[in-house]
Motif scaffolding. Sequence first.
Motif, PDB file in Angstrom:
ATOM      1  N   HIS A   7       3.796 -25.150  44.833  1.00  0.00           N
ATOM      2  CA  HIS A   7       2.796 -26.211  44.760  1.00  0.00           C
ATOM      3  C   HIS A   7       2.991 -27.009  43.466  1.00  0.00           C
ATOM      4  O   HIS A   7       3.027 -28.241  43.461  1.00  0.00           O
ATOM      5  CB  HIS A   7       1.395 -25.593  44.810  1.00  0.00           C
ATOM      6  CG  HIS A   7       0.289 -26.597  44.743  1.00  0.00           C
ATOM      7  ND1 HIS A   7      -0.391 -26.869  43.582  1.00  0.00           N
ATOM      8  CD2 HIS A   7      -0.226 -27.408  45.689  1.00  0.00           C
ATOM      9  CE1 HIS A   7      -1.301 -27.803  43.820  1.00  0.00           C
ATOM     10  NE2 HIS A   7      -1.227 -28.151  45.090  1.00  0.00           N
ATOM     11  N   TRP A   8       3.149 -26.263  42.371  1.00  0.00           N
ATOM     12  CA  TRP A   8       3.358 -26.914  41.072  1.00  0.00           C
ATOM     13  C   TRP A   8       4.642 -27.754  41.091  1.00  0.00           C
ATOM     14  O   TRP A   8       4.653 -28.914  40.701  1.00  0.00           O
ATOM     15  CB  TRP A   8       3.439 -25.842  39.986  1.00  0.00           C
ATOM     16  CG  TRP A   8       3.760 -26.379  38.620  1.00  0.00           C
ATOM     17  CD1 TRP A   8       2.882 -26.908  37.732  1.00  0.00           C
ATOM     18  CD2 TRP A   8       5.051 -26.460  38.010  1.00  0.00           C
ATOM     19  NE1 TRP A   8       3.539 -27.323  36.606  1.00  0.00           N
ATOM     20  CE2 TRP A   8       4.862 -27.059  36.746  1.00  0.00           C
ATOM     21  CE3 TRP A   8       6.343 -26.092  38.406  1.00  0.00           C
ATOM     22  CZ2 TRP A   8       5.927 -27.295  35.870  1.00  0.00           C
ATOM     23  CZ3 TRP A   8       7.393 -26.321  37.539  1.00  0.00           C
ATOM     24  CH2 TRP A   8       7.182 -26.917  36.283  1.00  0.00           C
ATOM     25  N   LEU A   9       5.736 -27.130  41.610  1.00  0.00           N
ATOM     26  CA  LEU A   9       7.041 -27.789  41.597  1.00  0.00           C
ATOM     27  C   LEU A   9       7.013 -29.069  42.429  1.00  0.00           C
ATOM     28  O   LEU A   9       7.520 -30.119  42.015  1.00  0.00           O
ATOM     29  CB  LEU A   9       8.101 -26.823  42.134  1.00  0.00           C
ATOM     30  CG  LEU A   9       9.546 -27.296  41.992  1.00  0.00           C
ATOM     31  CD1 LEU A   9       9.929 -27.393  40.516  1.00  0.00           C
ATOM     32  CD2 LEU A   9      10.494 -26.340  42.709  1.00  0.00           C
ATOM     33  N   SER A  10       6.383 -28.998  43.607  1.00  0.00           N
ATOM     34  CA  SER A  10       6.394 -30.174  44.477  1.00  0.00           C
ATOM     35  C   SER A  10       5.649 -31.334  43.806  1.00  0.00           C
ATOM     36  O   SER A  10       6.024 -32.489  43.975  1.00  0.00           O
ATOM     37  CB  SER A  10       5.772 -29.838  45.829  1.00  0.00           C
ATOM     38  OG  SER A  10       4.404 -29.595  45.673  1.00  0.00           O
ATOM     39  N   HIS A  11       4.626 -31.004  43.038  1.00  0.00           N
ATOM     40  CA  HIS A  11       3.923 -32.084  42.340  1.00  0.00           C
ATOM     41  C   HIS A  11       4.728 -32.621  41.170  1.00  0.00           C
ATOM     42  O   HIS A  11       4.768 -33.818  40.937  1.00  0.00           O
ATOM     43  CB  HIS A  11       2.548 -31.597  41.861  1.00  0.00           C
ATOM     44  CG  HIS A  11       1.517 -31.614  42.936  1.00  0.00           C
ATOM     45  ND1 HIS A  11       1.418 -30.628  43.883  1.00  0.00           N
ATOM     46  CD2 HIS A  11       0.557 -32.521  43.240  1.00  0.00           C
ATOM     47  CE1 HIS A  11       0.439 -30.918  44.720  1.00  0.00           C
ATOM     48  NE2 HIS A  11      -0.093 -32.062  44.345  1.00  0.00           N
ATOM     49  N   PRO A  61      -1.292 -25.414  33.380  1.00  0.00           N
ATOM     50  CA  PRO A  61      -0.580 -26.683  33.616  1.00  0.00           C
ATOM     51  C   PRO A  61      -0.053 -27.307  32.326  1.00  0.00           C
ATOM     52  O   PRO A  61       1.040 -27.882  32.317  1.00  0.00           O
ATOM     53  CB  PRO A  61      -1.659 -27.584  34.242  1.00  0.00           C
ATOM     54  CG  PRO A  61      -2.696 -26.667  34.765  1.00  0.00           C
ATOM     55  CD  PRO A  61      -2.668 -25.458  33.886  1.00  0.00           C
ATOM     56  N   VAL A  62      -0.811 -27.188  31.242  1.00  0.00           N
ATOM     57  CA  VAL A  62      -0.360 -27.787  29.985  1.00  0.00           C
ATOM     58  C   VAL A  62       0.828 -27.007  29.417  1.00  0.00           C
ATOM     59  O   VAL A  62       1.812 -27.589  28.963  1.00  0.00           O
ATOM     60  CB  VAL A  62      -1.518 -27.856  28.960  1.00  0.00           C
ATOM     61  CG1 VAL A  62      -1.034 -28.437  27.648  1.00  0.00           C
ATOM     62  CG2 VAL A  62      -2.661 -28.683  29.521  1.00  0.00           C
ATOM     63  N   ILE A  63       0.771 -25.677  29.477  1.00  0.00           N
ATOM     64  CA  ILE A  63       1.892 -24.865  28.978  1.00  0.00           C
ATOM     65  C   ILE A  63       3.153 -25.229  29.753  1.00  0.00           C
ATOM     66  O   ILE A  63       4.232 -25.428  29.189  1.00  0.00           O
ATOM     67  CB  ILE A  63       1.639 -23.346  29.149  1.00  0.00           C
ATOM     68  CG1 ILE A  63       0.299 -22.948  28.555  1.00  0.00           C
ATOM     69  CG2 ILE A  63       2.748 -22.540  28.500  1.00  0.00           C
ATOM     70  CD1 ILE A  63      -0.046 -21.476  28.778  1.00  0.00           C
ATOM     71  N   MET A  64       3.005 -25.330  31.090  1.00  0.00           N
ATOM     72  CA  MET A  64       4.179 -25.614  31.926  1.00  0.00           C
ATOM     73  C   MET A  64       4.755 -26.996  31.611  1.00  0.00           C
ATOM     74  O   MET A  64       5.967 -27.162  31.522  1.00  0.00           O
ATOM     75  CB  MET A  64       3.810 -25.511  33.413  1.00  0.00           C
ATOM     76  CG  MET A  64       3.726 -24.090  33.937  1.00  0.00           C
ATOM     77  SD  MET A  64       5.168 -23.087  33.558  1.00  0.00           S
ATOM     78  CE  MET A  64       6.443 -23.914  34.524  1.00  0.00           C
ATOM     79  N   ALA A  65       3.876 -27.981  31.427  1.00  0.00           N
ATOM     80  CA  ALA A  65       4.356 -29.324  31.105  1.00  0.00           C
ATOM     81  C   ALA A  65       5.080 -29.308  29.770  1.00  0.00           C
ATOM     82  O   ALA A  65       6.173 -29.867  29.614  1.00  0.00           O
ATOM     83  CB  ALA A  65       3.185 -30.304  31.068  1.00  0.00           C
TER      84      ALA A  65
END
Lengths: 553, 326
Positions: B69-73, B292-296
Amino acid sequence: MRKPTRTATWLAMLLASAMLLTACGGSNKPAPTAEPTGTTPPAAQDAPKTPKIQGRLTWSAVGEPVNLNPILQSDTNSTFVVQRVFSGLVMINEKLEVAPDLAKSWTKSDDGLQWTFKLRDNVKFHDGKPMTGEDVAFTYNAIKDKGYTGPRSGDFAALEKVEVVDPYTVKFILKEPFAPFLANLTYGILPKHIYSAKPVAEMKDNPANRKPVGTGPWKLGEWVPGQYLTLIRHDDFYANGPYIPEMIVKFVQDGNVGVAKLEAGEFDIGAVPSSAIKRFKEKTSDVFNFYPYQGLGFEYLAFNTSKPGLNDKAVRQAIAHAIDRQKVVNDILEGEGTVLNAPVPPASWAYSEKPIRYSLDTAKAVKLLEGAGYTKGADGIYAKNGQRLAFTITTNTGSSVRESECLFIQKALKDIGIDIQINLVELATFQGKVLPTGNFDMTLNRANLNVDPDPYTYFHSSQAQKNAKGTFVGFNIAQYSNPALDKLLEDGRRENDQAKRKAIYGQYQDVIAEDVPWLVMFNYKSTYAIKKNVKGVVMSPTGPTQGWLWYTE
Amino acid sequence: MTRYLAKRLIQMIPVLLGVTLVAFFIIHLAPGGPMTVLGGDAAQLDPTQVERIEEAYGLNQPLHAQYFHWLSHVLRGDFGISFVESRPVMEMYLERLPNTLYLNGIAILLVYLLAVPLGAISAVKQYSKFDYAVTIFAFAGDALPNFLTALLALYLVAMPSKGAIPMGGIASYGMKAEQVGLWLFLLDRARYLILPLLVVMCQSVTGVTRYMRSSMLEVIREDYVQTARAKGLSERVVIYKHALRNALIPVVTLAGSVIPALFSGSVIVEQIFSWPGVGLLGFRAVAGRDYPVIMAFLTLGSVVTVVSFLVVDLLYVAIDPRIKYE
């Protein structure tokens, strides 16, 4: 050259995270007001008839607010701003009593199930719209909504619904009598006209959470992320004041730097940690007035009463007699605290002076152990039936006070033949994995008593049961179970007469002091430094409050 | 060359996928979660509330589903909404990026301007007093952790200066160029910049200087330098035209690890000087478990790293005619 650089970056992040975590550890229940102590003059006495509207007050925040919606936020910095931008139905005054805020009066039915509030009719939101019962009902019904994502629903489990009787009358209907209910109605009232367009489940993404519209004495001016935000006087505030037209909240990222900046005069007001207070007073007493206060926060050593050894009351009492808590306060806190005998600090109306006080008495401690059938082994550690008294204290990293306490306790218990290991874990792990699962022998932690002193979640045996995920449904981390105490706690939260409740909670404190599921270490003391030109200051056990009464000269 | 470039670009895909995959799983396996932060006190959370929060943030899905889900976005350029601040992660990142670029850009520029001549002269005059001074300075700078230099700067410079040198922040309150004039504005900015700049530079200058010195020492012993001297070229031309240019090649490699720092900021300096940069954002996200912030932060960091190594490899061709990619 490539690799070390990236490793270094990560090490730095870890180190810095430890530093920041120290800064934001601890609980953050918003709870305004208390009795002014020591040097604080009561606001009314030194206030002239009408102070001039002038001046500017610069505050500091370690970190930065994240969400300015009063029913969604839970961190200290957001709470600070929310309390100034929003008003609640009621507030807590200097004597820790519930006092009128947006509600001017209230009545309750004899069975304690219906509470009717009369609202002020002269309250306006920052955008000019009048505040009515619709807004009050919207706010509290949002907390009861099944899509609600914030942390407050536990406070309102007893609430059935809120009804609007007429524009300035609202009725709260409870499922069962619940004494702590009234003191929980301090949360800011949301503007229905801004939030009602979308379902409650989407409230967390509403842009108004960063551009709040409240009814409080100040409105949000400018918010520059990472730097500062400003609060501007709300001219239509329902009461007199505020007299300070502009306040700036500057964000610092490191607590020590914040204190240094306060000392250098960059802020007009700030908390001074106990470790720095002596030096700070020597250097700056011509610039600052000091306002000490003893709050509702206290430190405790909790025992896992399901562990062999620690399930024995005599062992827990022996430990209590082995730790010189006064020395902990003097040496580790530099005297900025008070030894406390039960989990209710003096600032609370429920405080009792009666509970037994454990003084340092190693002979008595040893006698208690031997009386309970323990014998000293060859290694100097007491044991019974092959079970050695060897335990681990688990607590969080990042607090030098707590780490020193661990070492102090380790040495003190070694003197009476109990072996202690120390296990320090990162704060998020501690709060997320250690405390909720009870996976420890002993733990050092801080609790902040609410304005309503109901201790049900800490000691009622039902609160030690575990859910499907293996975490406690409440916060009875000691896994303490005592049917007599259960009865007291159930009665305490149903009793609406405060004098009777005080008697009940007095007995509760006696039981906890006698049984020692928690050994309460000390009540934290704090000091605020405020520039001398700021007058009319009102302080509470959780810090400065009722800022609309303050003024500058 | 085009083929080489295409090959390198394609190679980046599995690298970046791998980085995000590992990062995603490690982050989610770490104990604690946004719940403890969103929910406040553990004592106040009831289990239905926890479930509700998990559902609202998609945390009740299996981990691999969350990852896809994260990757597709992300592939559509959407880094999601911060759990803690409830606003787009990209907005938070871009709001802070200029501040980090401003501090680290000036720092890196000055570092190279200072370190290259220092290192080169130090090598040419090996074992001179100048060389010893530079070497001692370089080792001392490396040995001093920057949180210590930062705190020393605060206590020795900022505090006694009575406000002339502020202790942190990026500009005075209300200082806007259109109100106070450009010069006052720049002066104010400079007052805030000076200490963090010195602290950032202190550590990087020393590293680059030592690198430059050893590279130069190696080059001036090469045969072609001797040949140049034998031809009768002046020492000036030998050193600055023949030796220096060749000695610079390894120093350029360093840029591969310096450029990512430009975008990821310096957590410690940003924290101590309350500098509103991206490093602090990433660090606060880790502490608050704002996934989400860590991943970004990690994803953008690795993209910049991978790209800057490619740029460095391409720069070789420009600097060194002997290198060709086929």
